[in-house]
Design a protein around this motif. Structure first.
Motif, PDB file in Angstrom:
ATOM      1  N   LEU A 249      -2.780  -0.915  -7.723  1.00 51.33           N
ATOM      2  CA  LEU A 249      -3.569  -0.691  -6.509  1.00 51.33           C
ATOM      3  C   LEU A 249      -2.939  -1.413  -5.322  1.00 51.33           C
ATOM      4  O   LEU A 249      -2.822  -0.847  -4.227  1.00 51.33           O
ATOM      5  CB  LEU A 249      -5.003  -1.172  -6.718  1.00 51.33           C
ATOM      6  N   ALA A 250      -2.521  -2.668  -5.530  1.00 48.77           N
ATOM      7  CA  ALA A 250      -1.872  -3.421  -4.454  1.00 48.77           C
ATOM      8  C   ALA A 250      -0.605  -2.708  -3.985  1.00 48.77           C
ATOM      9  O   ALA A 250      -0.325  -2.628  -2.779  1.00 48.77           O
ATOM     10  CB  ALA A 250      -1.546  -4.835  -4.930  1.00 48.77           C
ATOM     11  N   THR A 251       0.150  -2.174  -4.931  1.00 45.08           N
ATOM     12  CA  THR A 251       1.371  -1.431  -4.600  1.00 45.08           C
ATOM     13  C   THR A 251       1.042  -0.202  -3.756  1.00 45.08           C
ATOM     14  O   THR A 251       1.710   0.092  -2.754  1.00 45.08           O
ATOM     15  CB  THR A 251       2.095  -1.000  -5.889  1.00 45.08           C
ATOM     16  N   SER A 252       0.000   0.504  -4.145  1.00 46.98           N
ATOM     17  CA  SER A 252      -0.396   1.720  -3.429  1.00 46.98           C
ATOM     18  C   SER A 252      -0.866   1.406  -2.013  1.00 46.98           C
ATOM     19  O   SER A 252      -0.524   2.116  -1.054  1.00 46.98           O
ATOM     20  CB  SER A 252      -1.510   2.431  -4.206  1.00 46.98           C
ATOM     21  N   LEU A 253      -1.644   0.343  -1.874  1.00 42.36           N
ATOM     22  CA  LEU A 253      -2.130  -0.048  -0.545  1.00 42.36           C
ATOM     23  C   LEU A 253      -0.965  -0.457   0.355  1.00 42.36           C
ATOM     24  O   LEU A 253      -0.938  -0.125   1.549  1.00 42.36           O
ATOM     25  CB  LEU A 253      -3.129  -1.200  -0.679  1.00 42.36           C
ATOM     26  N   LEU A 254      -0.005  -1.168  -0.228  1.00 41.53           N
ATOM     27  CA  LEU A 254       1.177  -1.567   0.541  1.00 41.53           C
ATOM     28  C   LEU A 254       1.935  -0.340   1.038  1.00 41.53           C
ATOM     29  O   LEU A 254       2.363  -0.280   2.197  1.00 41.53           O
ATOM     30  CB  LEU A 254       2.087  -2.441  -0.327  1.00 41.53           C
ATOM     31  N   LYS A 255       2.082   0.641   0.168  1.00 38.06           N
ATOM     32  CA  LYS A 255       2.789   1.865   0.558  1.00 38.06           C
ATOM     33  C   LYS A 255       2.060   2.579   1.693  1.00 38.06           C
ATOM     34  O   LYS A 255       2.689   3.080   2.638  1.00 38.06           O
ATOM     35  CB  LYS A 255       2.918   2.799  -0.650  1.00 38.06           C
ATOM     36  N   LYS A 256       0.743   2.613   1.623  1.00 37.54           N
ATOM     37  CA  LYS A 256      -0.039   3.295   2.659  1.00 37.54           C
ATOM     38  C   LYS A 256       0.083   2.577   3.998  1.00 37.54           C
ATOM     39  O   LYS A 256       0.095   3.214   5.063  1.00 37.54           O
ATOM     40  CB  LYS A 256      -1.513   3.365   2.237  1.00 37.54           C
ATOM     41  N   ILE A 257       0.204   1.261   3.951  1.00 36.14           N
ATOM     42  CA  ILE A 257       0.360   0.489   5.190  1.00 36.14           C
ATOM     43  C   ILE A 257       1.723   0.766   5.819  1.00 36.14           C
ATOM     44  O   ILE A 257       1.836   0.958   7.034  1.00 36.14           O
ATOM     45  CB  ILE A 257       0.193  -1.018   4.910  1.00 36.14           C
ATOM     46  N   THR A 258       2.761   0.802   4.995  1.00 35.98           N
ATOM     47  CA  THR A 258       4.117   0.998   5.524  1.00 35.98           C
ATOM     48  C   THR A 258       4.392   2.453   5.883  1.00 35.98           C
ATOM     49  O   THR A 258       5.211   2.742   6.746  1.00 35.98           O
ATOM     50  CB  THR A 258       5.172   0.528   4.502  1.00 35.98           C
ATOM     51  N   ASN A 259       3.702   3.362   5.198  1.00 34.12           N
ATOM     52  CA  ASN A 259       3.915   4.789   5.456  1.00 34.12           C
ATOM     53  C   ASN A 259       2.571   5.515   5.417  1.00 34.12           C
ATOM     54  O   ASN A 259       2.182   6.086   4.395  1.00 34.12           O
ATOM     55  CB  ASN A 259       4.873   5.375   4.414  1.00 34.12           C
ATOM     56  N   PRO A 260       1.838   5.511   6.528  1.00 34.44           N
ATOM     57  CA  PRO A 260       0.489   6.094   6.563  1.00 34.44           C
ATOM     58  C   PRO A 260       0.440   7.573   6.192  1.00 34.44           C
ATOM     59  O   PRO A 260      -0.614   8.068   5.763  1.00 34.44           O
ATOM     60  CB  PRO A 260       0.061   5.885   8.021  1.00 34.44           C
TER      61      PRO A 260
END
Length: 381
Positions: A51-62
């Motif tokens: 989940l943390a990985t997914s949230l990080l990805k969404k922040i860097t690439n909305p």
């Protein structure tokens, strides 16, 4: 900001949330789902890291749909690569107890080719339906509800910090109690350990007990001159490497003595055969196969057959295999220790160390050990 900086920033924001105790300021649905994931992290740390990985990805690439966590999905991305390179190292620094050894994407629950949406996600290999629902709810809230991934990441880290702080208080108490040891003997120690081993999810406890004895014996017995005891490794199936639970190597870099510990599994010829297969390409002087199973073997006949097989193996393969129960082995080893208080301290410290770096030792195991120390009046409380 790059990915590492985003995580560090979220960690600092999480510290503010914890220090100000502002958890109630967050959206109810966010709290309910993330709180449930944190409550179950002991046996599902890969889910939280994913989940943390997914949230990080969404922040860097909305623009990225984070439910498409694999490159073999159309418009997908490699969540495993991001987790391995960035998120897992971050967890090892800040949340070592809940960090995966290599990646969160080595378990069935995260690695399978299943999109993390409500339709396909129902096929995820997550036993708890409630846990699966909370996990998928977060992705739905982010992707369909346009929730802010930064807020979710901050809250997730804040809950992890709060949990880690609670654990640390228990760890410090355990160390304090073990430092107040009184009069001990072998029978008393065995009784204490048996009570501790009787706890649920206790397969790691005998490993820590045997390891603690070896920490005392290896520097002091001639047999172990020029030998080194390797650090305990994570015990989970996806992370486990090496020959056994406890390993002693020679100064030539080769395995010298191996201890493999089974929990509630009787010793039989198949286990001995597994040892032979495992050691085919290397030379090991001695290999212990120990178990918490009462009496070690199902029957006396099986014990006799196993011992005959072991003798045959020693003649042919030149490896000394010793099959025994945990309790008889502990009794035997404790005879070589002059300071029983030192063993209690080693065992306690290793429990705490293991609990800090993995989820195999639970906080309730530490709690129980503290109670045992008190009940047996091993300290002055």
């Amino acid at each position: 900001m790059n990915e590492k900086e985003i995580l560090e920033r979220a960690y600092l924001e999480a510290q503010k949330i914890v220090s100000e105790n502002s958890f109630r300021e967050f959206d109810t649905s966010l709290c309910e789902n993330v709180d449930f994931l944190i409550d179950k992290i002991g046996s599902n740390k890969s889910i939280v890291s994913a989940l943390a990985t997914s949230l990080l990805k969404k922040i860097t690439n909305p623009e990225q749909d984070i439910r498409l966590h694999r490159t073999d999905f159309e418009n997908g991305y490699s969540a495993r690569s991001l987790d391995t390179k960035v998120v897992t190292p971050f967890f090892k620094r800040h949340f070592p107890k809940y960090a995966n050894k290599e990646s969160a994407f080595l378990t069935l629950s995260t690695r399978e080719r299943i999109k993390w949406n409500k339709n396909e996600g129902k096929n995820l290999k997550i036993r708890s339906k409630a846990l699966k629902r909370s996990f998928l709810n977060v992705f739905e809230q982010i992707e369909d509800g346009n929730a802010n991934p930064r807020v979710y990441l901050n809250y997730l880290f804040a809950k992890l910090q709060a949990l880690s702080s609670k654990d640390e208080l228990i760890f410090q108490l355990a160390k304090k109690q073990s430092g107040r040891s009184g009069v001990l003997n072998i029978n008393l120690i065995i009784e204490m350990l048996q009570r501790h081993f009787a706890e649920k999810l206790s397969s790691r406890l005998p490993v820590v007990a045997i390891y603690s004895i070896y920490e005392i014996l290896v520097p002091n017995l001639k047999r172990y001159d020029n030998k080194r005891l390797l650090p305990l490794q994570v015990h989970t199936s996806s992370d486990k490497h090496g020959f056994g639970d406890i390993e002693i190597y020679g100064d030539d870099g080769k395995p010298f003595e191996i201890i493999d510990i089974k929990h509630n599994i009787s010793i039989d010829a198949d286990l001995i055969f597994d040892i032979i297969k495992k050691t085919t390409t290397t030379s090991i002087d001695r290999y212990y196969i120990l178990t918490t199973f009462p009496d070690g073997f199902e029957t006396k006949e099986i014990e006799k057959a196993v011992n005959e097989f072991i003798i045959q193996t020693k003649t042919q393969k030149k490896i000394d295999i010793i099959a025994n129960g945990i309790i008889p082995t502990l009794k035997y080893y404790l005879r070589f220790i002059d300071d029983y208080n030192l063993f209690i301290k080693k065992y306690t410290n290793n429990l705490v160390k293991d609990a800090k770096n993995s989820t195999e030792i639970k906080t309730f195991h530490i709690d129980k050990w503290i109670k045992i120390l008190k009940e047996y009046k091993i300290n002055n409380v």
